[in-house]
Design a protein around this motif. Structure first.
Motif, short mmCIF file in Angstrom:
data_model
loop_
_atom_site.label_atom_id
_atom_site.label_comp_id
_atom_site.label_asym_id
_atom_site.label_seq_id
_atom_site.Cartn_x
_atom_site.Cartn_y
_atom_site.Cartn_z
N GLU A 30 0.82 -1.17 0.06
CA GLU A 30 0.22 0.09 0.09
C GLU A 30 0.85 1.22 -0.09
OE1 GLU A 30 -3.23 -0.18 -0.28
OE2 GLU A 30 -3.57 -2.40 -0.09
N GLY A 31 0.29 2.35 -0.54
CA GLY A 31 1.01 3.59 -0.63
C GLY A 31 2.06 3.86 -1.65
N SER A 32 2.26 2.58 -2.50
CA SER A 32 3.37 2.81 -3.62
C SER A 32 2.85 3.89 -4.64
CB SER A 32 3.48 1.51 -4.02
OG SER A 32 2.28 0.97 -4.59
N PHE A 33 3.26 4.14 -5.38
CA PHE A 33 3.21 4.98 -6.78
C PHE A 33 1.73 4.45 -7.07
CE2 PHE A 33 3.57 7.06 -10.94
CZ PHE A 33 4.02 8.19 -10.53
N PRO A 34 1.00 5.85 -7.28
CA PRO A 34 -0.78 5.49 -7.87
C PRO A 34 -1.07 4.67 -8.96
CG PRO A 34 -0.22 7.71 -6.90
CD PRO A 34 1.07 7.09 -7.27
N LEU A 35 0.16 4.85 -9.91
CA LEU A 35 -0.16 4.21 -11.27
C LEU A 35 0.44 2.69 -11.39
CD1 LEU A 35 0.62 6.90 -13.94
CD2 LEU A 35 -1.85 6.28 -12.71
N SER A 36 0.76 2.56 -10.08
CA SER A 36 1.22 1.01 -10.12
C SER A 36 0.80 0.09 -9.16
CB SER A 36 2.81 1.03 -9.74
OG SER A 36 3.09 1.51 -8.26
N ASP A 37 0.94 -1.31 -9.57
CA ASP A 37 0.01 -2.39 -8.64
C ASP A 37 1.28 -2.97 -8.08
OD1 ASP A 37 -1.67 -3.61 -7.58
OD2 ASP A 37 -2.05 -5.10 -9.17
N THR A 38 1.80 -2.99 -7.01
CA THR A 38 2.82 -3.75 -6.17
C THR A 38 2.57 -4.87 -5.42
OG1 THR A 38 4.15 -1.73 -6.57
CG2 THR A 38 5.10 -3.38 -5.30
N TRP A 39 3.08 -5.96 -5.52
CA TRP A 39 3.11 -6.99 -4.53
C TRP A 39 4.56 -7.53 -4.26
CZ3 TRP A 39 -1.87 -8.86 -3.55
CH2 TRP A 39 -3.08 -8.35 -4.18
N LEU A 40 4.45 -8.24 -2.93
CA LEU A 40 6.02 -8.81 -2.42
C LEU A 40 5.64 -9.93 -1.42
CD1 LEU A 40 6.53 -7.71 0.71
CD2 LEU A 40 7.22 -5.78 -0.39
N LYS A 41 6.59 -10.72 -1.35
CA LYS A 41 6.74 -11.85 -0.33
C LYS A 41 7.82 -11.99 0.24
CE LYS A 41 5.72 -16.71 0.52
NZ LYS A 41 5.52 -17.89 -0.23
N VAL A 42 8.24 -11.89 1.49
CA VAL A 42 9.44 -12.22 2.31
C VAL A 42 9.59 -13.50 2.60
CG1 VAL A 42 10.86 -11.42 4.32
CG2 VAL A 42 9.58 -9.84 3.01
N ASP A 43 10.59 -14.39 2.11
CA ASP A 43 10.48 -15.84 2.27
C ASP A 43 11.31 -16.14 3.53
OD1 ASP A 43 9.04 -16.65 -0.11
OD2 ASP A 43 11.09 -16.36 -1.22
N GLY A 44 12.14 -15.27 3.96
CA GLY A 44 13.05 -15.33 5.22
C GLY A 44 14.04 -14.17 5.27
N LYS A 45 14.96 -14.44 6.19
CA LYS A 45 15.85 -13.40 6.35
C LYS A 45 16.72 -13.33 5.14
CE LYS A 45 16.00 -14.02 11.43
NZ LYS A 45 16.86 -13.99 12.61
N GLY A 46 16.77 -12.26 4.48
CA GLY A 46 17.34 -11.94 3.33
C GLY A 46 16.79 -12.45 2.01
N LYS A 47 15.81 -13.03 1.93
CA LYS A 47 15.25 -13.68 0.81
C LYS A 47 13.82 -13.07 0.54
CE LYS A 47 17.86 -17.98 1.12
NZ LYS A 47 17.75 -19.48 1.17
#
Length: 330
Positions: free
Chosen positions: A84-101
């Motif tokens: 949330e709160g990323s640039f209005p025209l973008s759709d952004t997703w992420l996943k943290v798999d572990g420490k550093g990954k």
């Protein structure tokens, strides 16, 4: 684009007993003339645009299409989290798999032609990239072919300094699709003391030190960017990163690293939004530019002083072609 290297030196003899603090202050103030001079004659956008034009002309001559489709690289992962709160025209997703990954993906539509959008990302040494990535160092180590080169980037995450090496390649899929890949290179992990047999003769504390160093060298990032033509001056971009920092960083630091790398993609959309003139401004681009007026690596909040807010707004107004016209008119 004409460019000139300027060397500015000064020697001052005030002829009296001047306190060191005062002397240093005046020297810095005097030398700030260089910064003012650079800003006055700054041709960053013009130089980048000229270099992109050269790249575009070369891209027009690419004849053969890639046999690879890169379908797997763009598949979503399970349990991904929307940013949330990323640039209005973008759709952004992420996943943290572990420490550093971690894994991250951002999609957006850029107001540029297919070739211009691809050329923007291909121009690794552009001033736009140097100013927005936060890299400590960016180097093209080897040009292996017209559309293949070895890159080295150095970044800082918390107290850790990480070096990333990639093989940059451009793939023409068809007339409407281009893919740019940055494949992680791991040659820096081979050879040296770890393959020489010397480790067995080192003391345990020295081995531990080398082990920590090797973990830092193991940092890798694989990036895949797909450009899909949506109109004469409209291109859909998908930016996917798979990050392994090779060190045991906290999940929060890993998340911040992913967001920073994904933001490199949305910076491209900001860049081209600021180039839009007032008569060509669309509702969507206008909303994005309005949000950018309160953006400074994240939404400006109450802790920001009024002076900071004014400086940021002045900066955006100077960078945006449309807002420059508004300021000049009103």
């Amino acid at each position: 684009i004409p460019q000139t290297t300027v060397t500015f030196t000064t020697r001052i003899d005030a002829g009296g007993n001047i306190p060191t603090v005062a002397a240093n202050y005046n020297a810095k103030k005097f030398l700030s003339t260089v910064s003012s001079l650079r800003k006055r004659f700054d041709k960053t956008n013009e130089i980048d645009a000229f270099n992109r034009f050269q790249i575009i002309e070369k891209m027009k001559n690419i004849k053969s299409n890639s046999t690879k489709t890169f379908t797997e690289e763009f598949k979503d992962v399970e349990e991904k989290e929307k940013v949330e709160g990323s640039f209005p025209l973008s759709d952004t997703w992420l996943k943290v798999d572990g420490k550093g990954k971690g894994w991250g993906k951002t999609t957006f539509v850029m107001g540029a032609s297919l070739l211009e959008a691809a050329a923007f990302f291909w121009d690794f040494n552009s001033r736009a990239h140097r100013d927005t990535t936060g890299d400590i160092e960016r180097v093209v180590e080897e040009q292996k072919g017209e559309w293949e080169k070895v890159l080295r980037r150095k970044q800082r995450f918390g107290k850790e300094e990480i070096e990333l090496k990639n093989l940059l390649k451009l793939h023409k899929i068809d007339e409407d699709t281009i893919v740019i890949t940055m494949e992680a290179k791991k040659e820096q992990q081979q050879g040296g003391l770890f393959d020489s047999g010397l480790i067995g003769r080192l003391e345990s504390n020295l081995y531990s030190s080398f082990k920590k160093k090797k973990e830092a060298l193991d940092a890798t990032e694989d990036i895949t960017i797909r450009f899909k033509k949506r109109g004469e001056y409209k291109t859909r971009i998908e930016f996917v990163t798979r990050l392994n920092l090779g060190v045991k960083l906290s999940k929060e630091t890993t998340r911040n690293a992913l967001e920073r790398h994904l933001d490199e993609a949305t910076e491209a959309e900001r860049y081209f939004t600021k180039l839009i003139t007032l008569d060509a401004m669309t509702k969507e681009a206008g909303e994005a530019l309005g949000a950018d007026l309160v953006w400074d690596g994240g939404q400006l909040v109450e802790k920001e002083s009024r002076k900071d807010r004014e400086k940021h707004m002045e900066k955006i107004c100077k960078e945006s072609a449309a807002l420059r016209e508004v300021v000049k008119k009103y």
